[in-house]
Motif scaffolding. Structure first.
Motif, PDB file in Angstrom:
ATOM      1  N   ARG A 158      -1.834  -6.854  -6.684  1.00 19.77           N
ATOM      2  CA  ARG A 158      -1.231  -5.889  -5.746  1.00 19.77           C
ATOM      3  C   ARG A 158      -0.275  -6.604  -4.802  1.00 19.77           C
ATOM      4  O   ARG A 158      -0.478  -7.758  -4.433  1.00 19.77           O
ATOM      5  CB  ARG A 158      -2.322  -5.189  -4.939  1.00 19.77           C
ATOM      6  N   ASP A 159       0.764  -5.904  -4.405  1.00 24.09           N
ATOM      7  CA  ASP A 159       1.737  -6.438  -3.448  1.00 24.09           C
ATOM      8  C   ASP A 159       1.101  -6.359  -2.063  1.00 24.09           C
ATOM      9  O   ASP A 159       0.946  -5.282  -1.493  1.00 24.09           O
ATOM     10  CB  ASP A 159       3.023  -5.616  -3.522  1.00 24.09           C
ATOM     11  N   LYS A 160       0.718  -7.510  -1.520  1.00 31.81           N
ATOM     12  CA  LYS A 160      -0.063  -7.557  -0.290  1.00 31.81           C
ATOM     13  C   LYS A 160       0.608  -6.838   0.873  1.00 31.81           C
ATOM     14  O   LYS A 160      -0.046  -6.159   1.664  1.00 31.81           O
ATOM     15  CB  LYS A 160      -0.330  -9.008   0.090  1.00 31.81           C
ATOM     16  N   GLY A 161       1.908  -6.984   1.018  1.00 33.77           N
ATOM     17  CA  GLY A 161       2.604  -6.344   2.128  1.00 33.77           C
ATOM     18  C   GLY A 161       2.540  -4.827   2.092  1.00 33.77           C
ATOM     19  O   GLY A 161       2.636  -4.171   3.122  1.00 33.77           O
ATOM     20  N   LEU A 162       2.346  -4.269   0.917  1.00 32.46           N
ATOM     21  CA  LEU A 162       2.310  -2.811   0.769  1.00 32.46           C
ATOM     22  C   LEU A 162       0.886  -2.253   0.724  1.00 32.46           C
ATOM     23  O   LEU A 162       0.702  -1.044   0.600  1.00 32.46           O
ATOM     24  CB  LEU A 162       3.088  -2.399  -0.487  1.00 32.46           C
ATOM     25  N   VAL A 163      -0.112  -3.113   0.843  1.00 32.39           N
ATOM     26  CA  VAL A 163      -1.507  -2.662   0.868  1.00 32.39           C
ATOM     27  C   VAL A 163      -1.740  -1.906   2.173  1.00 32.39           C
ATOM     28  O   VAL A 163      -1.393  -2.390   3.249  1.00 32.39           O
ATOM     29  CB  VAL A 163      -2.469  -3.868   0.761  1.00 32.39           C
TER      30      VAL A 163
END
Length: 170
Positions: free
Chosen positions: A65-70
């Motif tokens: 998962r894209d951490k910044g968009l979590v």
């Protein structure tokens, strides 16, 4: 001072370890700053400070998962970081390698690694150094929702003795 960094070709740099590449870029930048006679920020001023949010990882510890968009408390992590950092800097950049359109919607310039194969955060820092418009670059991670609202001031204050020493030596 960053103009020379922007023009440099990247292809010949791939054979060198990334930490050495970043160190060489920082040395060149420091030399440019010293020879130009410009030695950084005026106390309490953010007029020549760029900010960089590192959001370019693979998310390997988060199942890809894209951490910044979590989401965190109803909005993506990166939004909290942008809200805290943007008022502290004159220019805000986001280093991302995926979901570029999603990050661009936040209204700040998105930069991507110039080196292949997700070489880690230093590749994002290198891209940020090359893209930044100002002499100083404040780098933070995208997963720091509780970033201090005065982080830039604290760091500049901590660096004040070094700036004062340089001014006295001129």
């Amino acid at each position: 001072t960053f103009e020379r960094l922007r023009r440099q070709p990247v292809l010949h740099l791939r054979a060198r370890p990334l930490h050495l590449l970043v160190r060489a870029e920082l040395r060149r930048l420091r030399l440019d700053l010293l020879t130009s006679g410009r030695h950084g920020l005026v106390e309490g001023s953010a007029e020549s400070l760029s900010g960089l949010v590192l959001a370019g990882g693979q998310g390997s510890r988060m199942g890809g998962r894209d951490k910044g968009l979590v989401p965190y408390r109803g909005k993506p992590l990166v939004d909290y970081v942008i809200e805290r950092l943007a008022p502290q800097v004159d220019e805000l950049l986001i280093s991302a390698n995926r979901n570029l359109d999603e990050y661009a919607r936040r209204g700040h310039r998105v930069v991507s690694d110039t080196l292949p194969d997700f070489q880690g955060p230093l590749a994002g820092v290198l891209a940020g150094l090359r893209a930044a418009s100002h002499e100083w670059l404040l780098v933070v991670a995208c997963d720091m929702p509780h970033l201090p609202a005065d982080l830039a001031r604290r760091l500049l204050t901590a660096g004040a003795p070094e700036r004062a020493f340089r001014k006295r030596c001129r």
